[in-house]
Write an enzyme that holds these catalytic residues in place. Structure first.
Site, PDB file in Angstrom:
ATOM      1  N   SER A  34       0.813  -1.224   0.000  1.00 28.18           N
ATOM      2  CA  SER A  34       0.000   0.000   0.000  1.00 28.18           C
ATOM      3  C   SER A  34       0.842   1.268   0.000  1.00 28.18           C
ATOM      4  O   SER A  34       0.515   2.241  -0.668  1.00 28.18           O
ATOM      5  CB  SER A  34      -0.911   0.025   1.228  1.00 28.18           C
ATOM      6  N   GLU A  55       4.609  -0.539  14.544  1.00 28.66           N
ATOM      7  CA  GLU A  55       5.062   0.768  14.048  1.00 28.66           C
ATOM      8  C   GLU A  55       6.044   1.437  14.994  1.00 28.66           C
ATOM      9  O   GLU A  55       7.000   2.088  14.558  1.00 28.66           O
ATOM     10  CB  GLU A  55       3.851   1.677  13.807  1.00 28.66           C
ATOM     11  N   HIS A 106      -1.593   7.498   2.791  1.00 26.48           N
ATOM     12  CA  HIS A 106      -3.001   7.379   3.201  1.00 26.48           C
ATOM     13  C   HIS A 106      -3.392   8.439   4.222  1.00 26.48           C
ATOM     14  O   HIS A 106      -4.031   8.156   5.238  1.00 26.48           O
ATOM     15  CB  HIS A 106      -3.298   5.976   3.735  1.00 26.48           C
TER      16      HIS A 106
END
Ligand code: TPP
Ligand code: MG
Lengths: 311, 270
Positions: A34, A55, A106
Site C-alpha cells: 500500500s 510501528e 493514506h
C-alpha cells in the site's frame, strides 16, 4: 492528463534512489504493497525491512539505522506513523535530530472507505510541533519525486505526507524547481485574494479558481508543499497585496497549514483568513470524491465558501 | 591490571554525589548497573577516545535512560567527560541532561528516557552493521520494569526474526520498578523464558560480578543466528546500605547526612 497517487510516485522515486544511493534503506510495517515501498523490494530486497505490524518498533529501528549512517525511509499509514508511534518520533527521532525520513501514506479523507480510524487529519499538527522536524506534503507525482530526492540530500528528520488517491499533475512547467521550504506560485491572479493550498487541495483550488474567474474573481494560488519550515517571505509578499487569505488543506483546520499561515500573518501582516479544511470532526467511510464533497474540500464547495467569505 | 572493582566503586561514589548535588535523579537503578557498565566499557566494547565520533563502532544504548548517572560516571572513568563535569548533572546549561542526550554529551550513543525504545534502536543499529558486513556489536541495557512495555517485545520479535547475533541485551534484573516489586506492580516473570520463547539465546549471570558479566558477553559473541539477552541478577541501590532493595530510592536524592553514610558504605573519600 494522467492522474497518479503521490504514494505511487513515492515508491518509484524511492526505488530509483535506493539504486543510486547504497545508504538508503526502506522500512515498512506490513503495508509495503500500500505504501509502495515494495518497489524497493524489487530492486534492492536486502535493503527493504519489514517490521510487521509494529510501528513503534519500526520508528525506533529507523533511529538506530540513522545512528549508524544509513538513510532510513520508514513508511506506514499517516495515522500510525504520527499517532501510534508519536512518542518514538518525538523522543527517538526528533529530539536527537536523527536523519530519519518518515514517508507516511493514506493521509486525509481521500483514504475513503476505510473510514475515520484510517484517515489522519491531525498528522500535520502533530509533526509540525516537534522541534526541528521538516514537514512536507507534495501536491502531485512530479513534486513527490523531487521531494524524495531532496530529502535524501538533507540531513535531519523529515515527515512527508502522501495520499492514497490519484491526483492531477500540477507542476508540469519545464522550469518547475523544488526546494525545501520554498512555496510555488501556481497562479498569478488579479484580485486581492490569495489562496494558499497544500497537497490534494492544490488541484481543488485550481479548479475553484476557474469557476471563480467566471464570476470575475481571480485569486492568486500558492502551493505550500513545505509546511515547516514555512515560506514566510512568499506568504507575506502575497498577503501584502491581498485583503483576503484562504488556506486549504485536507487536514483539520486546527494545527495544520491554516494555522501555520495564520501564525505568519498574525506576526507580519494580519489579514482576514478563511480556513478551508476538516472542521474539527472525524472522517467516515465513503468514496474519496464523496468525502471531499461532504467535508467541504471539493472545488465546488471551495467556491461556495470563498464567495461567502468575500461577501 | 587495574582492579575494575575500584572503577565501579568510584562510579558508585560519583553516582550518589551527582544525585545529591542535583537534588534529583535516580540512584537505585544507577547503582544496580554500575558493574555491568564497567564490564562493558573496560572489557567488552571497542570504544575509546580515538573512535568516539565514529558512526561505526561498538555502541551502547542505555534504554533505561533514568540510569544516566551510571552512564555519565562510566564515561568519566573512560575520560570522555571530566569528573568535574559530573557535578553539572541536571543543572541548567549542562551537557549531561537528566536523561542521556547524544547531541550534547560525548560518548552517549543514543538519546533515551522514554522507556521501551532502546531495544528497537539497537535492532536498527545491528541491522545497519549487518548490511555493512562490519563486525561491530550493539549493546542495550534495559530494566526489568521496562519490559512491561509492549515495544520491548516488538523489538524482541524483530531481533530474532532478523537473526541479530550482533545484538546483546543486558537486562538489569533488580526486581523493582517505581511502584514496588515487579511481581506486585505487573508480573512480567519469567523474563528469561519469554525471551527464549521469542527465539533468543538467554544467559543468566550475577550482575555484580564484573568477570562473570565479561565472560557472558564474550560467550554471546560466539552464539550465531540469534540475539542474546543476559539476565543480570542485581540489587537495586547496590553498595549503599539504606538504598539496597528499596523501591523508595528509585528516584530520590540523598540529603547531606545520607550522602555521608552512602560514601562511608562505599569505603569513604580518599
Ligand atoms: C515510557 C515511560 N513510562 C514511564 C516512565 C517513568 N519511569 C522512569 S523509571 C521507571 C521504572 C523503571 O523500572 P525498571 O525498568 O525496572 O528500572 P530500574 O529498576 O533498573 O531503575 C518509570 C516507570 C518513563 N521514563 N518512560
Ligand atoms: Mg528494575
Amino acid at each position: 492528463m494522467a492522474k497518479i497517487a503521490t504514494r505511487e510516485a513515492y515508491g518509484k522515486a524511492l526505488a530509483a534512489l535506493a539504486l543510486r544511493n547504497p545508504d538508503v534503506v526502506a522500512l515498512d510495517a506490513d503495508l509495503a504493497a500500500s505504501t509502495k515501498t515494495n518497489e524497493v523490494k524489487k530492486v534492492a530486497p536486502e535493503r527493504h525491512f519489514d517490521f510487521g505490524i509494529a510501528e513503534a518498533n519500526m520508528i525506533g529501528a529507523a533511529a538506530g539505522f540513522a545512528c549508524n549512517g544509513k538513510i532510513p525511509f520508514a513508511s506506514t499509514f499517516a495515522i500510525f506513523a504520527s499517532g501510534r508511534a508519536y512518542d518514538q518520533v518525538r523522543n527517538s527521532v526528533g529530539y536527537p535530530h536523527l536523519n530519519v525520513k518518515i514517508c507516511a501514506t493514506h493521509a486525509g479523507v481521500t483514504v475513503g472507505e476505510d473510514g475515520a480510524t484510517h484517515q489522519a487529519l491531525e498528522d500535520l499538527a502533530l509533526m509540525r510541533v516537534i522541534p526541528g522536524m521538516t514537514v512536507i506534503q507534495p501536491a502531485d507525482a512530479i513534486e513527490t519525486e523531487a521531494v524524495i530526492n531532496a530529502i535524501a540530500e538533507y540531513e535531519g528528520p523529515v515527515y512527508v505526507r502522501l495520499g492514497r488517491a490519484a491526483v492531477e499533475e500540477i507542476n508540469t512547467s519545464p522550469d518547475y524547481k523544488f526546494e525545501i521550504g520554498k512555496g510555488v506560485v501556481i497562479h498569478e491572479g488579479t484580485s486581492p485574494v490569495t489562496m494558499i493550498a497544500t497537497g490534494v487541495m492544490v488541484q481543488e483550488a485550481q479548479k475553484a479558481i476557474e469557476t471563480l474567474n467566471e464570476q470575475g474573481i481571480n485569486p492568486n494560488l500558492i502551493n505550500i508543499h513545505t509546511i515547516k519550515p514555512i515560506d514566510e517571505e512568499l506568504i507575506v509578499r502575497y498577503a501584502e497585496k491581498s485583503d483576503y487569505i484562504v488556506s486549504l488543506e485536507e487536514h483539520s483546520v486546527i494545527g495544520g497549514l491554516g494555522s501555520a499561515v495564520s501564525e505568519v500573518l498574525a506576526r507580519k501582516c494580519p489579514r482576514k483568513q478563511l480556513f478551508i479544511g476538516v472542521q474539527d470532526v472525524f472522517g467516515e467511510s465513503g468514496k474519496a470524491n464523496q468525502l471531499m464533497e461532504k467535508y467541504g474540500l471539493a472545488a465546488d464547495r471551495v467556491v461556495e465558501q470563498v464567495l461567502e467569505f468575500l461577501k | 591490571m587495574e582492579d575494575l572493582r575500584l572503577v565501579a566503586n568510584n562510579m558508585r561514589k560519583n553516582i550518589v554525589k551527582m544525585v545529591h548535588n542535583a537534588k534529583s535523579g535516580h540512584p537505585g537503578g544507577s547503582l544496580s548497573c554500575a558493574d555491568i557498565l564497567t564490564a562493558l566499557y573496560f572489557n567488552v566494547m571497542n570504544i575509546d577516545k580515538n573512535n568516539l565520533n565514529d558512526k561505526k563502532r561498538d555502541k551502547l544504548v542505555m534504554s533505561k535512560g533514568h540510569a544516566s548517572p551510571a552512564l555519565y560516571a562510566v564515561l568519566a572513568e573512560k575520560g570522555f567527560i571530566s569528573e568535574e563535569e559530573l557535578m553539572t548533572f541536571r543543572l541548567i546549561n549542562s551537557r549531561i541532561q537528566g536523561h542521556p542526550n547524544m547531541k550534547s554529551c560525548p560518548g552517549v550513543d543514543m538519546t533515551t528516557g522514554s522507556l521501551g525504545q532502546g531495544l528497537s534502536v539497537g535492532v536498527g543499529m545491528s541491522l545497519a552493521n549487518k548490511l555493512d558486513n562490519n563486525p561491530f556489536r550493539t549493546y542495550v541495557i534495559c530494566g526489568d520494569g521496562e519490559c512491561d512495555e509492549g515495544m520491548i517485545w516488538e523489538a524482541a520479535m524483530a531481533a530474532s526474526h532478523y537473526k541479530l547475533d550482533n545484538l546483546l541485551m543486558i537486562l538489569d534484573h533488580n526486581g523493582l520498578q517505581i511502584d514496588g516489586r515487579n511481581e506486585d506492580v505487573m508480573n512480567n516473570a519469567p523474563l528469561g523464558e519469554k525471551f527464549a520463547a521469542f527465539g533468543w539465546n538467554v544467559f543468566g549471570v550475577d550482575g555484580h560480578d564484573i568477570d562473570a558479566v565479561t565472560e557472558a558477553c564474550k560467550a554471546a559473541e560466539t552464539v550465531k543466528g540469534k540475539p542474546t539477552v543476559i539476565i543480570a541478577e542485581t540489587v537495586k541501590g547496590k553498595g549503599v546500605s539504606f538504598m539496597e532493595n528499596q523501591a523508595g530510592w528509585h528516584g530520590k536524592a540523598p540529603n547531606d547526612e545520607e550522602l555521608a553514610i552512602a560514601l562511608k558504605d562505599l569505603g569513604g573519600e580518599e
